[in-house]
Design an enzyme around this catalytic site. Structure first.
Site, PDB file in Angstrom:
ATOM      1  N   TYR A 199     103.746  -5.013  67.526  1.00  0.00           N
ATOM      2  CA  TYR A 199     102.841  -3.976  68.032  1.00  0.00           C
ATOM      3  C   TYR A 199     103.625  -2.832  68.651  1.00  0.00           C
ATOM      4  O   TYR A 199     104.805  -2.958  68.993  1.00  0.00           O
ATOM      5  CB  TYR A 199     101.844  -4.556  69.040  1.00  0.00           C
ATOM      6  CG  TYR A 199     102.436  -4.934  70.387  1.00  0.00           C
ATOM      7  CD1 TYR A 199     102.479  -4.003  71.430  1.00  0.00           C
ATOM      8  CD2 TYR A 199     102.932  -6.210  70.623  1.00  0.00           C
ATOM      9  CE1 TYR A 199     103.010  -4.346  72.673  1.00  0.00           C
ATOM     10  CE2 TYR A 199     103.453  -6.563  71.856  1.00  0.00           C
ATOM     11  CZ  TYR A 199     103.494  -5.623  72.879  1.00  0.00           C
ATOM     12  OH  TYR A 199     104.019  -5.956  74.109  1.00  0.00           O
ATOM     13  N   CYS A 200     102.937  -1.697  68.788  1.00  0.00           N
ATOM     14  CA  CYS A 200     103.504  -0.517  69.443  1.00  0.00           C
ATOM     15  C   CYS A 200     102.336   0.285  70.014  1.00  0.00           C
ATOM     16  O   CYS A 200     101.223  -0.220  70.112  1.00  0.00           O
ATOM     17  CB  CYS A 200     104.349   0.313  68.469  1.00  0.00           C
ATOM     18  SG  CYS A 200     103.432   0.932  67.041  1.00  0.00           S
ATOM     19  N   THR A 201     102.563   1.526  70.372  1.00  0.00           N
ATOM     20  CA  THR A 201     101.525   2.320  71.036  1.00  0.00           C
ATOM     21  C   THR A 201     100.325   2.591  70.142  1.00  0.00           C
ATOM     22  O   THR A 201      99.183   2.309  70.500  1.00  0.00           O
ATOM     23  CB  THR A 201     102.110   3.655  71.522  1.00  0.00           C
ATOM     24  OG1 THR A 201     103.242   3.397  72.344  1.00  0.00           O
ATOM     25  CG2 THR A 201     101.078   4.444  72.316  1.00  0.00           C
ATOM     26  N   ILE A 228      98.279  -0.519  70.541  1.00  0.00           N
ATOM     27  CA  ILE A 228      97.686  -0.840  71.844  1.00  0.00           C
ATOM     28  C   ILE A 228      96.417  -0.029  72.085  1.00  0.00           C
ATOM     29  O   ILE A 228      95.420  -0.537  72.611  1.00  0.00           O
ATOM     30  CB  ILE A 228      98.701  -0.561  72.966  1.00  0.00           C
ATOM     31  CG1 ILE A 228      99.934  -1.455  72.803  1.00  0.00           C
ATOM     32  CG2 ILE A 228      98.076  -0.765  74.342  1.00  0.00           C
ATOM     33  CD1 ILE A 228     101.137  -0.972  73.592  1.00  0.00           C
TER      34      ILE A 228
END
EC number: 1.14.-.-
Length: 350
Positions: A199-201, A228
């Site tokens: 995952y990332c932003t 996110i």
């Protein structure tokens, strides 16, 4: 011939934005798709965005587009329609709407052509960036968090992870995305039987990272759709527990969106609980670090007594001291005990 770049000073543009009465909406989006002529696409999009008074940061490359922007609220639906109509590949594209937004995230439009929309350092001609992992929706994310065979991998930089992350997520100790990719493969070699969730932003980094993991022999790879931002939005809409702890760092003037009430980071000066990033007020430093209100008052917004003293000097003396010294923004890396030099607000694509 239309003007295809900004000609007004940064200070004047910021003052103009702050004086606006109409609310703005902060939006981010990306799309991996082939752009035959990035320069021509850039110029056409610049005119479209300018006509709708869009501010922000946009990168284009042969591999696609990556954008973080601010749109007047009254223009959001027009912007959406015109973006979808611009290229068939963009039709129906997910637009990530900011979770917390004061409308002051950007005040100038910067649109650049790059070699990649995410600097990945990959030069393997056999790498297929389209062979990505499976998407996870909010409910599936929560189920994976409870799965003992799943490992969550945070594909963001250390200063992002420090203020917020998913429960028990692993940090890849690197300064840039290009450094993280080989380290992620190395760290996970003993866990190829596990379910890897990345995952990332907003999704752009973990999507490419999932393809890189599959390229390196990992078969059970997932990534969170929309990152996110989309996870938190959907979890709230669906009444699900939000399993992200702390704050989501964002790459604009806001520097963060509150996801949960927990404060998991600490002031880099006194150690008090705090997750508010700031830049050192000394123009010769601009260190990105975490500072609590008490230390902000004590050091007048600076990162140290030295910077506090220097920022109080006459402007000419400050310029003399900066002459010949490496300037630009720096990032405090608590886990490594050193500083990293970058330019401007940290770039999520590096």
């Amino acid at each position: 011939m239309p003007v295809l770049h900004n000609r007004i000073s940064n200070d004047a543009l910021k003052a103009k934005m702050l004086a606006e009465s109409e609310p703005r909406t902060t939006i981010s989006f990306y799309k991996y798709f082939h752009i035959a002529d990035p320069k021509a696409t850039r110029d056409a999009l610049y005119q479209l965005f300018t006509a709708l008074n869009v501010f922000g940061r946009v990168y284009l490359a042969h591999e696609g587009i990556n954008a973080q922007i601010s749109v007047p609220a009254s223009n959001v639906e027009t912007f959406r329609a015109q973006l979808y109509a611009f290229d068939p590949a963009l039709e129906g594209l997910r637009l990530n709407i900011a979770l917390e937004d004061d409308g002051k995230s950007f005040w100038v439009l910067r649109m650049k052509v790059r070699d990649r929309i995410v600097a990945d350092g990959i030069d393997d001609p056999h790498f297929d960036a389209s062979n990505v992992g499976e998407y996870l929706q909010a409910a599936e994310v929560n189920a994976m968090l409870d799965d003992p065979d799943a490992l969550f991998i945070d594909m963001r930089n250390h200063y992002e992870y420090e203020v917020g992350h998913f429960e028990n997520a692993l940090e890849i100790p690197a300064d840039t995305f290009r450094e993280q990719l080989p380290k992620a493969v190395e760290m996970m070699q003993a866990h190829k039987d596990k379910k890897i969730v990345m995952y990332c932003t907003g999704g752009i980094r973990c999507e490419k990272a999932s393809a890189w993991m599959k390229h390196n022999g990992f078969n059970k790879v997932w990534h969170i759709e929309g990152g996110i931002i989309e996870y938190a939005r959907k979890a709230r809409e669906q009444g699900l527990p939000v399993r992200f702890i702390g704050k989501n760092f964002v790459f604009d003037e806001r520097m963060g969106e509150r996801i949960s009430d927990e404060i998991i980071a600490h002031c880099h000066q006194c150690g008090a609980p705090c997750d508010s990033h700031t830049n050192c007020k000394n123009d010769g430093c601009h260190l990105l670090f975490i500072q609590c209100p008490v230390c902000a008052e004590k050091y007048k917004g600076c990162c140290s007594e030295i910077c506090c003293e220097e920022s109080a000097l006459p402007p000419e003396e400050q310029r003399r001291r900066r002459a010949g010294r490496e300037n630009g923004n720096k990032i405090f890396n608590k886990s490594r005990g050193r500083l990293n030099t970058t330019l401007g607000i940290p770039d999520p694509t590096e």
